[in-house]
Design an enzyme around this catalytic site. Sequence first.
Site, PDB file in Angstrom:
ATOM      1  N   LYS A 165      30.587  -5.299  33.339  1.00 66.93           N
ATOM      2  CA  LYS A 165      31.124  -5.465  31.977  1.00 66.93           C
ATOM      3  C   LYS A 165      30.034  -5.407  30.916  1.00 66.93           C
ATOM      4  O   LYS A 165      30.167  -4.710  29.902  1.00 66.93           O
ATOM      5  CB  LYS A 165      31.850  -6.809  31.864  1.00 66.93           C
ATOM      6  CG  LYS A 165      33.089  -6.947  32.715  1.00 66.93           C
ATOM      7  CD  LYS A 165      33.792  -8.279  32.476  1.00 66.93           C
ATOM      8  CE  LYS A 165      33.038  -9.486  33.013  1.00 66.93           C
ATOM      9  NZ  LYS A 165      32.933  -9.515  34.479  1.00 66.93           N
ATOM     10  N   THR A 166      28.967  -6.164  31.132  1.00 62.17           N
ATOM     11  CA  THR A 166      27.915  -6.244  30.119  1.00 62.17           C
ATOM     12  C   THR A 166      27.271  -4.878  29.890  1.00 62.17           C
ATOM     13  O   THR A 166      27.064  -4.453  28.753  1.00 62.17           O
ATOM     14  CB  THR A 166      26.854  -7.269  30.539  1.00 62.17           C
ATOM     15  OG1 THR A 166      27.459  -8.556  30.630  1.00 62.17           O
ATOM     16  CG2 THR A 166      25.716  -7.327  29.536  1.00 62.17           C
ATOM     17  N   GLU A 173      33.054  -7.661  25.433  1.00 60.32           N
ATOM     18  CA  GLU A 173      33.134  -7.945  26.862  1.00 60.32           C
ATOM     19  C   GLU A 173      34.288  -8.926  27.099  1.00 60.32           C
ATOM     20  O   GLU A 173      34.398  -9.940  26.401  1.00 60.32           O
ATOM     21  CB  GLU A 173      31.812  -8.537  27.333  1.00 60.32           C
ATOM     22  CG  GLU A 173      31.724  -8.777  28.823  1.00 60.32           C
ATOM     23  CD  GLU A 173      30.321  -9.157  29.264  1.00 60.32           C
ATOM     24  OE1 GLU A 173      30.206  -9.815  30.300  1.00 60.32           O
ATOM     25  OE2 GLU A 173      29.347  -8.795  28.560  1.00 60.32           O
TER      26      GLU A 173
END
Length: 467
Positions: A124-125, A168
């Site tokens: 995600k990051t 995110e």
Amino acid sequence: MSPSAPSVPPAMDRPHFIGIGGAGMSGIAKILAQRGARVAGSDSRESETAAALRALGVTVHIGHDAAHLAPDATSVVVSSAIRPENPELAAARERGVPVVHRSDALAALMDGTRPIAVAGTHGKTTTTSMLAVALTALGSRPSYAIGGDLDAPGSNAHHGDGEIFVAEADESDRSFHTYAPEVAIILNVELDHHANYASMDEIYDSFETFVGKIRPGGTLVISADQPGAVELTSRVRDIGGLTIVTVGESEDADLRITKINPRGLTSEVTVVLDGRPLTFTVSVPGRHYAHNAVAALAAGIAIGAPARNLASALAKYTGVKRRLQLKGEAAGVQVIDSYAHHPTEMAADLEAIRGAAGDARVLVVFQPHLFSRTRELGTEMGGALALADASVVLDIYPAREDPIPGVTSDLIIDAARAAGADVTAEHDKQAVPEVLAGMAKPGDLVLTMGAGDVTDLGPLILARLGS
């Protein structure tokens, strides 16, 4: 509505953040400060993030004390990691100050924008960062909130005056159900966060709820390769008003990857777009990062970015802190920091480093994160460490959890040794630089790996190697 001059919700006018130094919390605090709110908060220790927030005019207290909560605070912002007995939280409840979950605060910041929410068990990051960097390079002026720093403390968030907001979306506590994105990315779906999810069915239900929050006429970008994502796609196919774009190496992917060509610490990726090949550079190593970049490409196209310009702009992303971040070199040894803490992430980062390192030895300092995760996935973590030439395993970093009887790093160490790995147990974190000095040789690569404070060891290892 353009967010060029957004209003700050009354509850967010003078917020107090408990745990303001955390990646998610600090980003929201930063955006609110940039929008004109008078922000304060507390954290357990001094950090570069705290200093970066103070530079924006944020009041940051060190330690937790009811006295830190200002008399005129309009809300107290918390994450799921904040315990009920926290003195500032207790004071807020006693005084009737509204308590706002981090996800609700972030959702309020997205009001009036075109949100892109990036979800999945892993990646995600990185993917959020890729989009933020690429859209900024294209002049879109996006706002963004990321779970890690791009290149400097405090660079995990920004208030832009464009209409796009990239965020995110964290599934760990189901807080991503709060968001209503125009475009959502789901990179993968696996069982994790065992304190909150008891089975894959619960995970699927949670991700289905997230998909159901996508705005009518919106787009879901989802992996065509990862089994959990494929299963989720089959479950959400019938949601009306939703465009689904699958991405990956599968023959039936809507945006298909036809080639990933490793080139040292970068990759050259080719996809088929509208029947024609499109090749672009990903400036970080590893197949999983190439897949993240293609997901970012698909999401950017869905929000209206020109495809070929966006592909070129993605090359400007050069990494996030703690995601295979080179910390330095001493005595011919490179030290790299990895946030990987789930077996899939560990294996992916180790395979990426092996692909880039050639014949160099790869040494890992691994710190398990959470007792519940170690109990459920310790065997798989040990198997992942078998990909290294040698590993040092630390005690479990508890984060928000209390110890679980019988759950220690020995679960990982025993599994790693059973898989043929060379593993050393080390209970004293401060002894690690000396241990590595006795192990590492010129040409080796050292990875500090885990989601806890193992990252602090990188500079200490470099200092010891250089002494």
